[in-house]
Design an enzyme around this catalytic site. Sequence first.
Site, PDB file in Angstrom:
ATOM      1  N   GLU A 288      54.412 -29.531  34.904  1.00 52.02           N
ATOM      2  CA  GLU A 288      53.328 -28.463  35.137  1.00 52.02           C
ATOM      3  C   GLU A 288      52.666 -28.990  36.639  1.00 52.02           C
ATOM      4  O   GLU A 288      52.480 -28.000  37.388  1.00 52.02           O
ATOM      5  CB  GLU A 288      52.211 -28.737  34.132  1.00 52.02           C
ATOM      6  CG  GLU A 288      52.696 -28.004  32.779  1.00 52.02           C
ATOM      7  CD  GLU A 288      53.066 -26.596  32.761  1.00 52.02           C
ATOM      8  OE1 GLU A 288      52.398 -26.034  33.451  1.00 52.02           O
ATOM      9  OE2 GLU A 288      53.906 -26.506  32.083  1.00 52.02           O
ATOM     10  N   HIS A 291      54.535 -27.622  39.505  1.00 52.68           N
ATOM     11  CA  HIS A 291      54.107 -26.108  39.830  1.00 52.68           C
ATOM     12  C   HIS A 291      53.209 -26.308  40.797  1.00 52.68           C
ATOM     13  O   HIS A 291      52.984 -25.759  41.972  1.00 52.68           O
ATOM     14  CB  HIS A 291      53.767 -25.282  38.766  1.00 52.68           C
ATOM     15  CG  HIS A 291      54.562 -24.735  37.875  1.00 52.68           C
ATOM     16  ND1 HIS A 291      55.945 -24.297  38.332  1.00 52.68           N
ATOM     17  CD2 HIS A 291      55.036 -25.052  36.438  1.00 52.68           C
ATOM     18  CE1 HIS A 291      56.690 -23.806  37.357  1.00 52.68           C
ATOM     19  NE2 HIS A 291      56.204 -24.472  36.323  1.00 52.68           N
TER      20      HIS A 291
END
Length: 429
Positions: A288, A291
């Site tokens: 995550e 990103h």
Amino acid sequence: MSIDEITVRNGILFFLWVEFVWEMYLSIRQFNKARSTNDVPEALKTVMKHEEFDKAKQYSLAKLKFGFVKDTHSIFLTSALIYYGTLAYIWDYAHSINPVKGEVTTSCIWLFMLSLLSTIIELPLTIYHTFVLEEKFGFNKQTAGFFVWDKIKAFFVSQLITVMISSVIIVIIKSGGPYFFIWLWVVVCIISMLLLTIYPAVIAPLFDTYTPLPEGELRTQIENLASQLKFPLTQLYVVEGSKRSSHSNAYFYGLFKSKRIVLFDTLLAKDDGKGCQNDEILAVLSHELGHWSCNHIIKNLIVMQVNLFLLFAGFAFMFKYPPLYKALGFYNIQPVLVGLFVVLQYVMMPYNTLLSFLMTVLSRKFEFQADEFAVNLGKAEPLERALLQLNKDNSGFPINDDLYSAWHHSHPPLLERISALRESARKLN
């Protein structure tokens, strides 16, 4: 009806049915692929039992069957709504009960009535999906009382936001002059950024309970990871997702130098073997944060805003075309909100469909990049274990028709993702 009006109406119906037939074709391909697959893939045999594979298969088939019914119901309902001019009938009724008689208030009443009718019509399918399909496979955790209260809250919160934004949009369109679409784009961009900021902190807690992650080994490890990457972590929460579903997730939100990480309680390791171990959770969060590090969020925001500008420019070009309104039963008036709804929802459908596919392709590219970021942090092996565990917990079916997957899956399929992870790890070593 004139030839122009018939052409507009039939053109809208044509694109609706083309999209429906295409989606149905893809779903049938996936259904046949799942139904004909009986053996656990070689790469998963050591981590996925045959009964788990069969449950995932049956769950996938059940969701596809439900999709057949839902999509068929939707296409016939939408076609009837367009063919019989239902939008105009609802508008006339909204105008008749509006004591002010202004376009802004009539539009808000019209939108409210459409949303209410849509919610009521779709309610049986929603109930079936939650209390039959999801319940059958052990994922639904909602009680009837929670479900009803949750739907009521969601409906009125969404209506409040919709009414406020719609009122602003109508005023801008009607008073913004020939280049109103520029002002409209600027204002909607600002509103969307505000919603991205306040939704997780203000609106989401109305529906779910967010509590700080307790002090302990996991919290320390996450804080160390954020510090290592210079990720501006300010809050670390656990959301009580288990009262809705046993599906798992994790995400972060926040703009600029204030970021919050949220873990679903279903993601944390349980005594029954479900959930992820600490190193697996760290691997998921590394993905995550990949990103964030690769600026995927900013890139998606830029694409979204450019797309919004193009949609508004297209609307500005088309919305004064009388047959567009007459084709849907509006013979004496041209409400701007109706025009916006019709142009963005129906007239721009080919563009929206193409863009959706391109965004799926882009999303898959971003997912591979985020996985590679996690691999470079030394998280290849725990990330692979986490993906396998999450797939098992969510009864994900690992076999996909290539065309169906390319069109629908914004995240790469499990086997493809694991293969890429192993290849990235091999190159690193």
